[in-house]
Write an enzyme that holds these catalytic residues in place. Structure first.
Site, PDB file in Angstrom:
ATOM      1  N   GLY A 207       0.857  -1.183   0.000  1.00  0.00           N
ATOM      2  CA  GLY A 207       0.000   0.000   0.000  1.00  0.00           C
ATOM      3  C   GLY A 207       0.891   1.230   0.000  1.00  0.00           C
TER       4      GLY A 207
ATOM      5  N   SER B 158       1.284  -8.786  -2.103  1.00  0.00           N
ATOM      6  CA  SER B 158       0.041  -8.079  -1.822  1.00  0.00           C
ATOM      7  C   SER B 158      -1.058  -8.987  -2.335  1.00  0.00           C
ATOM      8  CB  SER B 158      -0.009  -6.742  -2.565  1.00  0.00           C
ATOM      9  OG  SER B 158       0.109  -5.662  -1.663  1.00  0.00           O
TER      10      SER B 158
ATOM     11  N   ALA C 141       2.872  -1.962  11.231  1.00  0.00           N
ATOM     12  CA  ALA C 141       1.467  -1.894  10.798  1.00  0.00           C
ATOM     13  C   ALA C 141       0.540  -1.989  12.018  1.00  0.00           C
ATOM     14  CB  ALA C 141       1.189  -2.980   9.775  1.00  0.00           C
ATOM     15  N   ARG C 142       0.138  -3.204  12.386  1.00  0.00           N
ATOM     16  CA  ARG C 142      -0.667  -3.397  13.594  1.00  0.00           C
ATOM     17  C   ARG C 142      -0.209  -4.698  14.252  1.00  0.00           C
ATOM     18  NH1 ARG C 142      -1.797   1.206  13.423  1.00  0.00           N
ATOM     19  NH2 ARG C 142      -3.839   2.198  13.168  1.00  0.00           N
TER      20      ARG C 142
ATOM     21  N   GLU D 101      -1.705  -3.986  22.831  1.00  0.00           N
ATOM     22  CA  GLU D 101      -1.140  -2.708  23.302  1.00  0.00           C
ATOM     23  C   GLU D 101      -1.918  -2.134  24.473  1.00  0.00           C
ATOM     24  OE1 GLU D 101       0.384  -1.263  18.979  1.00  0.00           O
ATOM     25  OE2 GLU D 101      -0.427   0.293  20.265  1.00  0.00           O
TER      26      GLU D 101
ATOM     27  N   HIS E 117       4.829   2.417  19.447  1.00  0.00           N
ATOM     28  CA  HIS E 117       3.814   2.824  18.460  1.00  0.00           C
ATOM     29  C   HIS E 117       3.942   4.314  18.084  1.00  0.00           C
ATOM     30  CE1 HIS E 117      -0.415   1.809  16.737  1.00  0.00           C
ATOM     31  NE2 HIS E 117       0.290   2.604  15.935  1.00  0.00           N
TER      32      HIS E 117
HETATM   33  P1  NAP Z   1      -2.923   1.320   2.567  1.00  0.00           P
HETATM   34  O1  NAP Z   1      -2.264   2.150   1.533  1.00  0.00           O
HETATM   35  O2  NAP Z   1      -4.408   1.245   2.610  1.00  0.00           O
HETATM   36  O3  NAP Z   1      -2.332  -0.148   2.466  1.00  0.00           O
HETATM   37  C1  NAP Z   1      -2.920  -1.203   3.131  1.00  0.00           C
HETATM   38  C2  NAP Z   1      -2.282  -2.489   2.725  1.00  0.00           C
HETATM   39  O4  NAP Z   1      -2.984  -3.531   3.423  1.00  0.00           O
HETATM   40  C3  NAP Z   1      -2.407  -2.789   1.228  1.00  0.00           C
HETATM   41  O5  NAP Z   1      -1.214  -3.369   0.775  1.00  0.00           O
HETATM   42  C4  NAP Z   1      -3.542  -3.798   1.185  1.00  0.00           C
HETATM   43  O6  NAP Z   1      -3.389  -4.788   0.227  1.00  0.00           O
HETATM   44  C5  NAP Z   1      -3.366  -4.507   2.504  1.00  0.00           C
HETATM   45  N1  NAP Z   1      -4.610  -5.182   2.887  1.00  0.00           N
HETATM   46  C6  NAP Z   1      -5.791  -4.611   3.229  1.00  0.00           C
HETATM   47  N2  NAP Z   1      -6.696  -5.561   3.505  1.00  0.00           N
HETATM   48  C7  NAP Z   1      -6.069  -6.749   3.315  1.00  0.00           C
HETATM   49  C8  NAP Z   1      -6.486  -8.102   3.419  1.00  0.00           C
HETATM   50  N3  NAP Z   1      -7.717  -8.423   3.797  1.00  0.00           N
HETATM   51  N4  NAP Z   1      -5.574  -9.073   3.151  1.00  0.00           N
HETATM   52  C9  NAP Z   1      -4.327  -8.753   2.768  1.00  0.00           C
HETATM   53  N5  NAP Z   1      -3.876  -7.478   2.647  1.00  0.00           N
HETATM   54  C10 NAP Z   1      -4.744  -6.507   2.915  1.00  0.00           C
HETATM   55  O7  NAP Z   1      -2.496   1.778   4.021  1.00  0.00           O
HETATM   56  P2  NAP Z   1      -1.140   2.497   4.492  1.00  0.00           P
HETATM   57  O8  NAP Z   1      -1.344   3.950   4.543  1.00  0.00           O
HETATM   58  O9  NAP Z   1       0.002   1.942   3.712  1.00  0.00           O
HETATM   59  O10 NAP Z   1      -1.088   1.950   6.016  1.00  0.00           O
HETATM   60  C11 NAP Z   1      -0.915   0.573   6.261  1.00  0.00           C
HETATM   61  C12 NAP Z   1      -1.162   0.271   7.725  1.00  0.00           C
HETATM   62  O11 NAP Z   1      -0.087   0.777   8.501  1.00  0.00           O
HETATM   63  C13 NAP Z   1      -2.408   0.954   8.307  1.00  0.00           C
HETATM   64  O12 NAP Z   1      -3.550   0.168   8.093  1.00  0.00           O
HETATM   65  C14 NAP Z   1      -2.063   1.084   9.769  1.00  0.00           C
HETATM   66  O13 NAP Z   1      -2.619   0.005  10.475  1.00  0.00           O
HETATM   67  C15 NAP Z   1      -0.554   1.007   9.805  1.00  0.00           C
HETATM   68  N6  NAP Z   1       0.075   2.250  10.305  1.00  0.00           N
HETATM   69  C16 NAP Z   1       0.797   2.213  11.457  1.00  0.00           C
HETATM   70  C17 NAP Z   1       1.436   3.350  11.909  1.00  0.00           C
HETATM   71  C18 NAP Z   1       2.242   3.337  13.158  1.00  0.00           C
HETATM   72  O14 NAP Z   1       2.204   4.305  13.891  1.00  0.00           O
HETATM   73  N7  NAP Z   1       3.009   2.304  13.427  1.00  0.00           N
HETATM   74  C19 NAP Z   1       1.314   4.557  11.204  1.00  0.00           C
HETATM   75  C20 NAP Z   1       0.566   4.555  10.029  1.00  0.00           C
HETATM   76  C21 NAP Z   1      -0.049   3.391   9.583  1.00  0.00           C
HETATM   77  P3  NAP Z   1      -3.533  -4.597  -1.344  1.00  0.00           P
HETATM   78  O15 NAP Z   1      -2.264  -3.920  -1.731  1.00  0.00           O
HETATM   79  O16 NAP Z   1      -3.614  -5.990  -1.828  1.00  0.00           O
HETATM   80  O17 NAP Z   1      -4.758  -3.746  -1.532  1.00  0.00           O
END
Ligand code: NAP
Length: 320
Positions: free
Chosen positions: A157, A178, A238-239, A268, A286
């Protein structure tokens, strides 16, 4: 007289964006500087027209059923696994998040964790602070080479793609998994798509960047660790629940994999006690999006979206 709209902000936010709400609405409570309890949230939500909340707060059916006037839930995060999106949609409540503005900061932290775990930065820091550094030796805290190793990204993503872009400078071939193969990248990225088991077998560094959904909970568990290289280093920004923490502790303890870097945790803020005992894991609390600039931009985004909804318009970052 037109009644002023009521906004519930569950935590004071960095920057000055929240003050922009005061012109058009009233805060139901002064944005707290400490966590808002679930009881207090349930007590004040009935009057809210808009809610600005954190990823640590569960916004479920109980909350939404109490919220008689709620038109928007603005999550101060890009991940929205804390919100029952389907129920919000059913009730005609917008849900918004904060994409893009935190992508680079979070990708930086993934790299910070990879480098820290590979080069044993935290162990070194502890050694120097404690006075146990007695001078240069040929075999002191030897780590893993980073340059030229293979990087595997799980979930291409926004953040996964930003992690990949940084690999160029480290001369790393990149593989990714992905749900489907991606095409049409704006930049010339040198990367190869493969199945998850194949990626796990080939990667030296693994960055977890999928969203947390029912399908990705425990995506990486005992079986997956057993496929990885013995020198593999895995980082998760991620989570937490995407990795089975118990299986990770076992894999690190038994040498199934080399090291890990974690910013997020399964329960957490609790952390698996076995993991805490291990030197080959680096922790951050986090803080993936935790830069002054990014957190201020996130605050502006949630405020802008709430203002749009209060004016009767569609928010810019609606997920539903
Ligand atoms: P994004 O652009 O929406 O990317 C989400 C990714 O998750 C995509 O690769 C998507 O796959 C995949 N995904 C969603 N549903 C899925 C499923 N059912 N099975 C397999 N893969 C699935 O989001 P982003 O902005 O990159 O953020 C990603 C995550 O990082 C967020 O959801 C959040 O939980 C986490 N995050 C954490 C922090 C932190 O403070 N540590 C900060 C920001 C974000 P596809 O490519 O196949 O669509």
């Amino acid at each position: 007289m037109v009644e002023r709209k009521k906004v519930l902000v569950t935590r004071d936010l960095p920057g000055d964006a929240l003050s922009q709400l005061k012109g058009v609405s009233d805060f139901l409570i002064e944005p707290p500087t400490q966590p808002l309890s679930r009881e207090r949230l349930l007590e004040v939500i009935p009057k809210a027209d808009a809610l600005i909340c954190l990823l640590s707060e569960t916004i479920d059916q109980t909350v939404m059923d109490r919220a008689k006037n709620l038109k928007v839930i603005s999550n101060y995060a890009v991940g929205y696994n804390n919100i029952d999106l389907e129920y919000a949609t059913q009730k005609g409540i917008y849900v918004t998040n904060t994409p893009d503005v935190l992508t680079e900061a979070t990708a930086d932290l993934a790299w910070a964790l990879m480098l820290a775990a590979a080069r044993r930065v935290v162990e070194g820091d502890k050694m120097v602070r404690s006075g146990n550094f007695k001078g240069w030796t040929p075999d002191l805290l030897l780590g893993s080479e980073v340059y030229g190793k293979t990087l595997g990204v799980i979930g291409l993503g926004r953040i996964g793609s930003a992690v990949i872009k940084r690999a160029k400078g480290f001369g790393m071939p990149v593989i990714y998994w992905s749900r489907e193969k991606k095409t049409g990248f704006k930049e010339q990225l040198d990367l190869e798509y493969m199945s998850l088991p194949e990626l796990l077998k080939k990667a030296d560094f693994i960055s977890v960047n999928v969203a947390l959904t029912p399908q990705t909970r425990h995506l990486i568990g005992q079986k997956e660790f057993s496929l990885m290289k013995k020198n593999a280093i895995i980082v998760n920004t991620a989570r937490g629940p995407i990795i089975d923490e118990e299986a990770l502790a076992e894999a690190l303890k038994t040498g199934l994999i080399k090291a890990a870097g974690l910013d997020v945790y399964e329960n957490e803020p609790d952390i698996n006690p076995e993991l805490r005992e291990l030197d080959n894991v680096v922790f951050t609390p986090h803080v993936g999006s935790g830069t002054e600039e990014t957190r201020a931009k996130m605050a502006q985004m949630v405020v802008d979206d709430v203002l749009l909804v209060l004016k009767g318009q569609k928010p810019l970052h609606a997920i539903n």
